[in-house]
Design an enzyme around this catalytic site. Sequence first.
Site, short mmCIF file in Angstrom:
data_model
loop_
_atom_site.label_atom_id
_atom_site.label_comp_id
_atom_site.label_asym_id
_atom_site.label_seq_id
_atom_site.Cartn_x
_atom_site.Cartn_y
_atom_site.Cartn_z
CB SER A 43 -5.98 6.10 -9.97
OG SER A 43 -6.09 5.11 -10.95
CB CYS A 44 -10.82 7.42 -11.80
SG CYS A 44 -11.43 5.81 -12.27
CG ASP A 45 -6.95 10.76 -14.30
OD1 ASP A 45 -6.55 11.71 -13.63
OD2 ASP A 45 -6.38 9.65 -14.31
CG MET A 66 -14.05 5.70 -9.09
SD MET A 66 -15.73 5.27 -8.76
CE MET A 66 -15.57 3.52 -8.72
#
Length: 441
Positions: free
Chosen positions: A27-29, A1
């Site tokens: 970050s994360c998607d 995440m």
Amino acid sequence: MERWWQGGDTLPTSPQMASSSPDAPCSCDCFVSVPPASAIPAVIFAKNSDRPRDEVQEVVFVPAGTHTPGSRLQCTYIEVEQVPKTHAVILSRPSWLWGAEMGANEHGVCIGNEAVWTKEPVGEGEALLGMDLLRLALERSSSSQEALHVITDLLERYGQGGSCREDPAPFSYHNTFLLADRTEAWVLETAGRLWAAQRILEGARNISNQLSIGTDISAEHPELRTHAQAQGWWGGQGTFDFAQVFSLARQPVRMEAAKARFRAGRELLRQQPGGITAEVMMGILRDKESGICMDSGGFRTTASMVSILPRDPTQPCVHFLTATPDPSRSVFKPFIFGVGAAQAPQVLSPTFGAQDPARTLPRFQTQVDRRHALYRGHQAALGLMESDQDRGQQLQQKQRDLEREGLEAVRGLLAGEWAPPPQELGCLFQTFVERERQTYT
């Protein structure tokens, strides 16, 4: 995440980012496809969890439970009131905390979360982590909309806060969530106790570490607009754009990079109009060029998940989890709730009780080895892939063959061509985990 900040990136010195540090994760998607965007009559959910490079993520099965009225529940940092009944859940989580990065429950609800920073200051005290909110919602809801209400109610009562990494230097953030079930999906974005939500009834959607809800707001905190107006962020008249009003005026470099990742993810979804499948989602999660499959410096994709949530309630939901880093060199293994569903010991990290550095105060002063059996084997396999090209290719082929076998089994199950006994279906994940572990021995 999250994704680790790199040296040289400029961070704002405003109080909104006071809990950040030069190497903070960000970050994360998350992705979702709702028919007619899906190739089959099913909602398809996917997430990459990007975390500190050496952090171990385990896959934990928690059966449904009944609880004593008035009892308390210990989350990562604080206690909350327990509810009388909780649903069975499968969780992919950093092994040092109580909550989860992503997961699903027995009713076909899936949730993933991501870090976000807004104009609202990040609290310094310990409260509920976004990952705690995610698990609590899965345990207490039977639809994505109910899960949204669980999160927003807990957010109002307990707030969000506390360090989100296993490190002496505190690091906190606010959260966004992608919630899905068999019929629809919701994007929930928060700023402190405030929030806005967008309902997704059809099409494909993704989120990537930034506020993405603009004027299309389906539900919101009752004080969202009055607070924005009182802070001077919105004039009170005309269009109210949540992302525009609450986003930081000066975005850190890595937050700007998240915009490029968001656009890339959206484009990858658009390349498959009406044709999104579990395999397509796995391919997106493995995309290194876009940065969606993270592997750089102090951070990488530490676990991944893809779920098929059929519209037909008589068909089982299927959740593919890696339990290992780097989806491009990992196996997505199918989990199905059922009579035989149980914990796979090979993906359960060791525990350290009261001596766990996440529990002793001050926290995180020492480090412990949290690697589970599959992680250890996979770690050795990654080393072989990098040191011996021929043997590495053979090993990757075995991974792909095993994954394909799982996908074919699921295809046959959903097509009515394979009807195993319930006990066998519940043990499916354990079987594939053990077969993958044996591949590495």
